[in-house]
Design a protein around this motif. Structure first.
Motif, PDB file in Angstrom:
ATOM      1  N   UNK A   1      -2.969   5.487   2.631  1.00 18.89           N
ATOM      2  CA  UNK A   1      -4.392   5.124   2.653  1.00 18.89           C
ATOM      3  C   UNK A   1      -4.609   3.740   2.077  1.00 18.89           C
ATOM      4  N   UNK A   2      -3.912   3.452   0.971  1.00 16.59           N
ATOM      5  CA  UNK A   2      -4.070   2.150   0.336  1.00 16.59           C
ATOM      6  C   UNK A   2      -3.566   1.029   1.245  1.00 16.59           C
ATOM      7  N   UNK A   3      -2.377   1.220   1.811  1.00 12.53           N
ATOM      8  CA  UNK A   3      -1.748   0.150   2.582  1.00 12.53           C
ATOM      9  C   UNK A   3      -2.374  -0.026   3.965  1.00 12.53           C
ATOM     10  N   UNK A   4      -2.496   1.072   4.690  1.00 13.92           N
ATOM     11  CA  UNK A   4      -2.960   0.973   6.075  1.00 13.92           C
ATOM     12  C   UNK A   4      -4.470   0.847   6.182  1.00 13.92           C
ATOM     13  N   UNK A   5      -5.191   1.321   5.188  1.00 21.48           N
ATOM     14  CA  UNK A   5      -6.642   1.282   5.258  1.00 21.48           C
ATOM     15  C   UNK A   5      -7.259   0.208   4.383  1.00 21.48           C
ATOM     16  N   UNK A   6      -7.152   0.385   3.077  1.00 27.29           N
ATOM     17  CA  UNK A   6      -7.850  -0.497   2.139  1.00 27.29           C
ATOM     18  C   UNK A   6      -7.270  -1.904   2.157  1.00 27.29           C
ATOM     19  N   UNK A   7      -5.953  -1.999   2.089  1.00 20.74           N
ATOM     20  CA  UNK A   7      -5.329  -3.325   2.042  1.00 20.74           C
ATOM     21  C   UNK A   7      -5.628  -4.125   3.306  1.00 20.74           C
ATOM     22  N   UNK A   8      -5.521  -3.506   4.453  1.00 22.48           N
ATOM     23  CA  UNK A   8      -5.777  -4.222   5.710  1.00 22.48           C
ATOM     24  C   UNK A   8      -7.209  -4.728   5.781  1.00 22.48           C
ATOM     25  N   UNK A   9      -8.151  -3.909   5.323  1.00 18.86           N
ATOM     26  CA  UNK A   9      -9.549  -4.304   5.396  1.00 18.86           C
ATOM     27  C   UNK A   9      -9.842  -5.461   4.439  1.00 18.86           C
ATOM     28  N   UNK A  10      -9.358  -5.355   3.194  1.00 19.19           N
ATOM     29  CA  UNK A  10      -9.625  -6.407   2.214  1.00 19.19           C
ATOM     30  C   UNK A  10      -8.987  -7.727   2.633  1.00 19.19           C
ATOM     31  N   UNK A  11      -7.775  -7.663   3.152  1.00 17.93           N
ATOM     32  CA  UNK A  11      -7.111  -8.896   3.584  1.00 17.93           C
ATOM     33  C   UNK A  11      -7.801  -9.504   4.809  1.00 17.93           C
ATOM     34  N   UNK A  12      -8.436  -8.679   5.622  1.00 13.86           N
ATOM     35  CA  UNK A  12      -9.145  -9.191   6.803  1.00 13.86           C
ATOM     36  C   UNK A  12     -10.407  -9.956   6.417  1.00 13.86           C
ATOM     37  N   UNK A  13     -11.145  -9.437   5.446  1.00 10.34           N
ATOM     38  CA  UNK A  13     -12.420 -10.052   5.076  1.00 10.34           C
ATOM     39  C   UNK A  13     -12.294 -11.082   3.958  1.00 10.34           C
ATOM     40  N   UNK A  14     -11.293 -10.957   3.094  1.00  6.51           N
ATOM     41  CA  UNK A  14     -11.165 -11.856   1.936  1.00  6.51           C
ATOM     42  C   UNK A  14      -9.778 -12.480   1.984  1.00  6.51           C
ATOM     43  N   UNK A  15      -9.717 -13.751   2.282  1.00  3.05           N
ATOM     44  CA  UNK A  15      -8.417 -14.418   2.456  1.00  3.05           C
ATOM     45  C   UNK A  15      -7.642 -14.536   1.149  1.00  3.05           C
ATOM     46  N   UNK A  16      -8.346 -14.459   0.012  1.00  4.14           N
ATOM     47  CA  UNK A  16      -7.646 -14.553  -1.274  1.00  4.14           C
ATOM     48  C   UNK A  16      -6.825 -13.304  -1.591  1.00  4.14           C
ATOM     49  N   UNK A  17      -7.135 -12.187  -0.934  1.00  2.00           N
ATOM     50  CA  UNK A  17      -6.415 -10.937  -1.183  1.00  2.00           C
ATOM     51  C   UNK A  17      -5.096 -10.948  -0.411  1.00  2.00           C
ATOM     52  N   UNK A  18      -3.993 -10.744  -1.147  1.00  2.00           N
ATOM     53  CA  UNK A  18      -2.661 -10.721  -0.545  1.00  2.00           C
ATOM     54  C   UNK A  18      -2.056  -9.313  -0.483  1.00  2.00           C
ATOM     55  N   UNK A  19      -2.647  -8.381  -1.208  1.00  2.00           N
ATOM     56  CA  UNK A  19      -2.103  -7.029  -1.197  1.00  2.00           C
ATOM     57  C   UNK A  19      -2.894  -6.117  -2.115  1.00  2.00           C
ATOM     58  N   UNK A  20      -2.550  -4.834  -2.073  1.00  2.00           N
ATOM     59  CA  UNK A  20      -3.196  -3.813  -2.895  1.00  2.00           C
ATOM     60  C   UNK A  20      -2.113  -2.997  -3.586  1.00  2.00           C
ATOM     61  N   UNK A  21      -2.292  -2.722  -4.854  1.00  2.00           N
ATOM     62  CA  UNK A  21      -1.360  -1.909  -5.613  1.00  2.00           C
ATOM     63  C   UNK A  21      -2.091  -0.745  -6.268  1.00  2.00           C
ATOM     64  N   UNK A  22      -1.440   0.405  -6.283  1.00  2.00           N
ATOM     65  CA  UNK A  22      -2.000   1.579  -6.939  1.00  2.00           C
ATOM     66  C   UNK A  22      -1.539   1.622  -8.388  1.00  2.00           C
ATOM     67  N   UNK A  23      -2.481   1.692  -9.286  1.00  2.00           N
ATOM     68  CA  UNK A  23      -2.182   1.751 -10.717  1.00  2.00           C
ATOM     69  C   UNK A  23      -1.982   3.205 -11.114  1.00  2.00           C
ATOM     70  N   UNK A  24      -0.945   3.451 -11.889  1.00  2.00           N
ATOM     71  CA  UNK A  24      -0.653   4.798 -12.366  1.00  2.00           C
ATOM     72  C   UNK A  24      -0.739   4.848 -13.878  1.00  2.00           C
ATOM     73  N   UNK A  25      -1.204   5.964 -14.388  1.00  2.00           N
ATOM     74  CA  UNK A  25      -1.222   6.163 -15.830  1.00  2.00           C
ATOM     75  C   UNK A  25       0.202   6.367 -16.335  1.00  2.00           C
TER      76      UNK A  25
END
Length: 313
Positions: free
Chosen positions: A249-273
């Motif tokens: 979900x993070x990679x195929x959904x959220x990351x793709x969308x953020x990188x499409x609209x915001x050029x400064x975004x290079x990736x998404x990482x999931x933070x774990x406790x």
């Protein structure tokens, strides 16, 4: 000529079928021969209660049953071990600024600032591992070894009891020790902050309007944990926290969308406790051991370090 027996039978039939032929004189009965005859009169005290009298003594249960009946809808989630319960009324008090509360241990249900009697009872059910409260829904997560057939009826009964009785679902107490027992007690991480940069403001807006509604539909929520070196740090909650497809979900959904609209975004990482990282490392060791036992051609697992479902924070 009719026999005497036939005549008596006919007369007896006529006597029973035609009450008008009976004598209208009051009938009397005596207790025994040596006592004076005493008429037995019809008295309300001497009659057994009629059906009408008994019905009137019963409480009018129509209204009370209506108040004690509640429709709770359930929804499946992408996580087979998580089920979403919709009681069709607000769950979190409006005084709580956060969009959710998550209870991961029985101790967290008693700790400040938001102890929950409902979460305490739900976590007391065998097989339930965590409880997630959204604004108007409840997500219950169980372990994979316990079937829903053993968990769902008891969850239904407990939620219904709290909703119809008016018992508080979540309380608010002062945290003197500075220890937060629940996840999500701070301010909403996606809320507008005038100190945010333009890029962070755009990230939050996209997450709030495009991502959060879909994740809430799946019984979870999302937290924004920061933006560093082009990487958006996010934390999934509720049903999505333990879902095998969370990283997809993070990679195929959220990351793709953020990188499409915001050029400064290079990736998404999931933070774990810390606890989750330890559990993932232990699981990775277990997977490596199994791989050695099965041989080099064994199929890789979908979770663990190096797999699609693991992203280091």
């Amino acid at each position: 000529m009719a026999s005497p027996t036939t005549s008596r039978t006919a007369m007896r039939f006529l006597f029973r079928a035609a009450p008008a032929f009976r004598s209208k004189a009051p009938r009397t009965a005596t207790r025994c021969l040596h006592e004076k005859a005493t008429p037995i009169t019809a008295s309300l005290l001497q009659h057994r209660p009629t059906f009408r009298q008994w019905h009137q003594k019963m409480p009018s249960s129509g209204a009370s049953l209506g108040r004690r009946t509640m429709f709770i809808q359930t929804e499946a989630t992408p996580n087979p071990d998580a089920l979403k319960f919709n009681p069709n009324q607000r769950v979190l008090p409006e005084s709580i600024s956060s969009q959710f509360l998550e209870y991961l241990t029985p101790r967290s249900t008693l700790a400040p600032p938001h102890p929950s009697p409902l979460a305490a009872k739900l976590l007391n059910i065998d097989g339930v591992s965590s409880v997630f409260f959204g604004a108007d829904y409840i997500t219950v997560i169980k372990d994979s070894a316990t079937p829903w057939a053993h968990v769902k009826p008891e969850v239904f009964a407990i939620i219904n009891e709290f909703m119809v009785s008016g018992q508080p679902i979540v309380n608010t107490v002062q945290d003197h020790a500075g220890e937060s027992g629940q996840e999500g007690t701070e301010l909403d991480s996606l809320a507008y902050d005038e100190n945010d940069s333009e890029v962070i403001g755009m990230i939050k807006e996209l997450l709030e309007t495009r991502v959060r509604p879909a994740i809430q539909e799946d019984g979870g929520d999302i937290e924004f944990r920061g933006f560093h070196d082009g990487q958006v740090l996010l934390k999934l909650r509720g049903a999505c926290r333990t879902c095998d497809s969370s990283t997809v979900t993070l990679k195929n959904g959220i990351e793709s969308m953020l990188m499409h609209y915001i050029e400064e975004v290079k990736g998404v990482q999931q933070v774990m406790d810390q606890e989750e990282e330890i559990a993932m490392k232990e699981f990775a060791k277990f997977e490596e051991k199994l791989k050695q036992q099965k041989g080099p051609n064994a199929a890789p697992s979908t979770v663990g370090k190096g797999s699609l479902d693991y992203v280091e924070g």
